[in-house]
Motif scaffolding. Structure first.
Motif, PDB file in Angstrom:
ATOM      1  N   VAL A  39     -56.100   7.882   9.116  1.00 14.24           N
ATOM      2  CA  VAL A  39     -55.962   6.424   9.014  1.00 14.24           C
ATOM      3  C   VAL A  39     -55.676   5.851  10.396  1.00 14.24           C
ATOM      4  O   VAL A  39     -54.982   6.485  11.200  1.00 14.24           O
ATOM      5  N   GLN A  40     -56.242   4.677  10.670  1.00 14.90           N
ATOM      6  CA  GLN A  40     -56.114   4.113  12.019  1.00 14.90           C
ATOM      7  C   GLN A  40     -55.487   2.720  12.057  1.00 14.90           C
ATOM      8  O   GLN A  40     -54.982   2.299  13.091  1.00 14.90           O
ATOM      9  N   LEU A  41     -55.546   1.974  10.955  1.00 13.30           N
ATOM     10  CA  LEU A  41     -55.052   0.596  10.944  1.00 13.30           C
ATOM     11  C   LEU A  41     -54.041   0.402   9.825  1.00 13.30           C
ATOM     12  O   LEU A  41     -54.074   1.094   8.803  1.00 13.30           O
ATOM     13  N   LEU A  42     -53.148  -0.578  10.024  1.00 10.09           N
ATOM     14  CA  LEU A  42     -52.182  -0.958   8.993  1.00 10.09           C
ATOM     15  C   LEU A  42     -52.219  -2.461   8.790  1.00 10.09           C
ATOM     16  O   LEU A  42     -52.103  -3.226   9.753  1.00 10.09           O
ATOM     17  N   GLU A  43     -52.388  -2.894   7.565  1.00  3.82           N
ATOM     18  CA  GLU A  43     -52.309  -4.304   7.193  1.00  3.82           C
ATOM     19  C   GLU A  43     -51.039  -4.496   6.381  1.00  3.82           C
ATOM     20  O   GLU A  43     -50.819  -3.819   5.364  1.00  3.82           O
ATOM     21  N   CYS A  44     -50.168  -5.408   6.828  1.00  5.01           N
ATOM     22  CA  CYS A  44     -48.882  -5.645   6.172  1.00  5.01           C
ATOM     23  C   CYS A  44     -48.979  -6.897   5.297  1.00  5.01           C
ATOM     24  O   CYS A  44     -49.427  -7.947   5.760  1.00  5.01           O
ATOM     25  N   LYS A  45     -48.531  -6.791   4.057  1.00  4.94           N
ATOM     26  CA  LYS A  45     -48.577  -7.909   3.127  1.00  4.94           C
ATOM     27  C   LYS A  45     -47.234  -8.057   2.419  1.00  4.94           C
ATOM     28  O   LYS A  45     -46.467  -7.095   2.276  1.00  4.94           O
ATOM     29  N   THR A  46     -46.962  -9.289   1.966  1.00  3.56           N
ATOM     30  CA  THR A  46     -45.819  -9.542   1.089  1.00  3.56           C
ATOM     31  C   THR A  46     -46.316 -10.351  -0.100  1.00  3.56           C
ATOM     32  O   THR A  46     -47.228 -11.167   0.032  1.00  3.56           O
ATOM     33  N   ALA A  47     -45.744 -10.101  -1.246  1.00  3.94           N
ATOM     34  CA  ALA A  47     -46.110 -10.835  -2.455  1.00  3.94           C
ATOM     35  C   ALA A  47     -44.838 -11.163  -3.210  1.00  3.94           C
ATOM     36  O   ALA A  47     -44.035 -10.265  -3.519  1.00  3.94           O
ATOM     37  N   GLY A  48     -44.641 -12.451  -3.492  1.00  7.08           N
ATOM     38  CA  GLY A  48     -43.470 -12.874  -4.244  1.00  7.08           C
ATOM     39  C   GLY A  48     -43.600 -12.552  -5.715  1.00  7.08           C
ATOM     40  O   GLY A  48     -44.568 -11.932  -6.171  1.00  7.08           O
ATOM     41  N   ILE A  49     -42.636 -13.012  -6.469  1.00  5.13           N
ATOM     42  CA  ILE A  49     -42.619 -12.728  -7.901  1.00  5.13           C
ATOM     43  C   ILE A  49     -43.873 -13.263  -8.575  1.00  5.13           C
ATOM     44  O   ILE A  49     -44.488 -12.602  -9.418  1.00  5.13           O
ATOM     45  N   GLN A  50     -44.289 -14.474  -8.218  1.00 11.05           N
ATOM     46  CA  GLN A  50     -45.449 -15.074  -8.858  1.00 11.05           C
ATOM     47  C   GLN A  50     -46.758 -14.434  -8.410  1.00 11.05           C
ATOM     48  O   GLN A  50     -47.729 -14.416  -9.157  1.00 11.05           O
ATOM     49  N   GLY A  51     -46.806 -13.919  -7.179  1.00 10.80           N
ATOM     50  CA  GLY A  51     -48.042 -13.344  -6.670  1.00 10.80           C
ATOM     51  C   GLY A  51     -48.182 -11.848  -6.881  1.00 10.80           C
ATOM     52  O   GLY A  51     -49.252 -11.286  -6.629  1.00 10.80           O
ATOM     53  N   ALA A  52     -47.108 -11.198  -7.358  1.00 10.42           N
ATOM     54  CA  ALA A  52     -47.135  -9.738  -7.487  1.00 10.42           C
ATOM     55  C   ALA A  52     -48.172  -9.276  -8.509  1.00 10.42           C
ATOM     56  O   ALA A  52     -48.718  -8.166  -8.386  1.00 10.42           O
ATOM     57  N   TRP A  53     -48.473 -10.105  -9.506  1.00 11.20           N
ATOM     58  CA  TRP A  53     -49.415  -9.682 -10.545  1.00 11.20           C
ATOM     59  C   TRP A  53     -50.808  -9.435  -9.977  1.00 11.20           C
ATOM     60  O   TRP A  53     -51.588  -8.653 -10.545  1.00 11.20           O
ATOM     61  N   LEU A  54     -51.126 -10.078  -8.849  1.00 16.11           N
ATOM     62  CA  LEU A  54     -52.436  -9.871  -8.239  1.00 16.11           C
ATOM     63  C   LEU A  54     -52.620  -8.421  -7.781  1.00 16.11           C
ATOM     64  O   LEU A  54     -53.747  -7.962  -7.605  1.00 16.11           O
ATOM     65  N   TRP A  55     -51.501  -7.711  -7.574  1.00 17.69           N
ATOM     66  CA  TRP A  55     -51.548  -6.337  -7.089  1.00 17.69           C
ATOM     67  C   TRP A  55     -51.391  -5.325  -8.220  1.00 17.69           C
ATOM     68  O   TRP A  55     -51.260  -4.124  -7.971  1.00 17.69           O
ATOM     69  N   ARG A  56     -51.418  -5.801  -9.443  1.00 17.76           N
ATOM     70  CA  ARG A  56     -51.173  -4.934 -10.600  1.00 17.76           C
ATOM     71  C   ARG A  56     -52.187  -3.798 -10.683  1.00 17.76           C
ATOM     72  O   ARG A  56     -51.855  -2.671 -11.057  1.00 17.76           O
ATOM     73  N   ASP A  57     -53.450  -4.090 -10.344  1.00 13.22           N
ATOM     74  CA  ASP A  57     -54.511  -3.084 -10.450  1.00 13.22           C
ATOM     75  C   ASP A  57     -54.961  -2.579  -9.086  1.00 13.22           C
ATOM     76  O   ASP A  57     -56.075  -2.073  -8.930  1.00 13.22           O
ATOM     77  N   GLY A  58     -54.114  -2.720  -8.083  1.00 14.95           N
ATOM     78  CA  GLY A  58     -54.468  -2.270  -6.740  1.00 14.95           C
ATOM     79  C   GLY A  58     -54.616  -3.441  -5.788  1.00 14.95           C
ATOM     80  O   GLY A  58     -54.116  -4.536  -6.043  1.00 14.95           O
TER      81      GLY A  58
END
Length: 337
Positions: free
Chosen positions: A136-155
């Protein structure tokens, strides 16, 4: 948790060339940064450029790139601590540090705007470069609040996958990790491998969008709230002129489709109200009704208070006048047949 999100591209693909360093970012002020950003499609623009960003339309992005709307550099949330951008910028070093703690991979900043070696309008800002790792060569950093966390439910959400594939396209790298802090307390890590077939499609669609920018021609609106904001910003006032479209076959067909859709919506709205009222009538004073495939609630909200503006204007007109500010009008779209 680490799991693949996008399948790798063909091994027969030619070896990608490394990115060019367009400009160093340490000493750029805001205006200089905005000028650089207008000069191409950045990785955070990629999904919007191809019409797949749930928060920004092609039209709104086009307004930014052509100087028709104000724009802000990524991570510049100012002093607004209610902005997700503010918290994303503030927490990025923490996410990167915990990524290193979790994986053992060392990371460092790339203080430059990167440019694709073949397509100069493809730009990228990388959160971190991963050092000394073969996979692996790159890192992308993200934050998701309570309301936005569901977008990451399936990856990794699609618009973030496109952002990362854009970064891999610009840099020529083979893989990136996405580290996301969910709800301020759960760190998840996902691996995204380079997909050359997807990148080829992405470049084709981005090139098409950049053509709109170069020609100064607005891309079509897509029905989103973002496109609505863009149109209202583009055309905030009307001139009083009447546009005769009686012989415009394309717009005539669009208007006919609009009438047909509105008729279906009106019918469905009436049916929805009828079905809702039938359930309300059957519930009576019950608070909740349970069905085999779901449930409904029918509860009274808490009592509140409101300002009696009519009485205030009558009894204390000087106060109303002192605290009255002008409110700009907005254009309304009304249909008549």
């Amino acid at each position: 948790m680490v799991r693949p999100v996008v399948s790798p591209g063909s091994e027969a693909s030619p070896r990608p060339r490394p990115a060019l360093r367009l400009v160093k970012t340490q000493d750029l002020d805001r205006d200089q940064w905005l000028q650089v950003r207008k000069g191409g499609i950045g990785s955070s623009d990629a999904a919007a450029a191809v019409g797949l960003n749930p928060y920004q339309s092609q039209l709104e992005l086009w307004m930014e790139k052509t100087g028709r709307a104000p724009t802000a550099p990524p991570g510049d949330g100012g002093a607004d601590d209610l902005s997700p951008m503010y918290w994303g910028s503030l927490l990025e070093p923490i996410v990167a540090a915990h990524y290193t703690r979790r994986t053992g991979n060392r990371v460092r900043r790339i203080n430059a705007v990167l440019q694709h070696p073949e397509f100069p309008w493809m730009l990228a800002n990388i959160d971190r470069e991963v050092m000394g790792a073969s996979d692996v060569q790159l890192l992308e950093c993200k934050t998701a609040g309570i309301q936005g966390a569901w977008l990451w439910r399936d990856g990794v959400p699609e618009y973030v996958q496109l952002q990362v594939q854009h970064q891999l396209a610009v840099t020529g790298k083979a893989a990136a990790d996405v580290a996301v802090l969910l709800g301020g307390q759960e760190l998840q890590i996902f691996r995204i491998e380079r997909d050359d077939e997807l990148i080829a499609q992405l470049i084709t669609l981005e090139r098409e969008f950049w053509g709109y920018v170069e020609r100064g021609q607005a891309p079509p609106a897509d029905g989103s709230d973002s496109a609505d904001r863009a149109l209202r910003a583009l055309y905030p006032r009307d001139t009083g002129f009447t546009l005769n479209l009686k012989h415009d076959l394309v717009m005539g067909a669009v208007f006919s489709d609009l009438l047909a859709v509105r008729e279906v919506l009106a019918t469905n709205t009436a049916l929805e109200a009828q079905f809702k009222q039938a359930i309300q009538q059957r519930m009576g004073d019950s608070s909740r009704a349970v069905f085999e495939n779901g449930e409904v609630s029918f509860k009274r909200s808490r009592d509140g208070t409101q300002l009696d503006t009519a009485r205030l204007a009558k009894e204390q007109p000087e106060i109303v006048k002192a605290y009255t500010v002008p409110k700009p009008g907005s254009r309304r779209f009304l249909v008549q047949t």
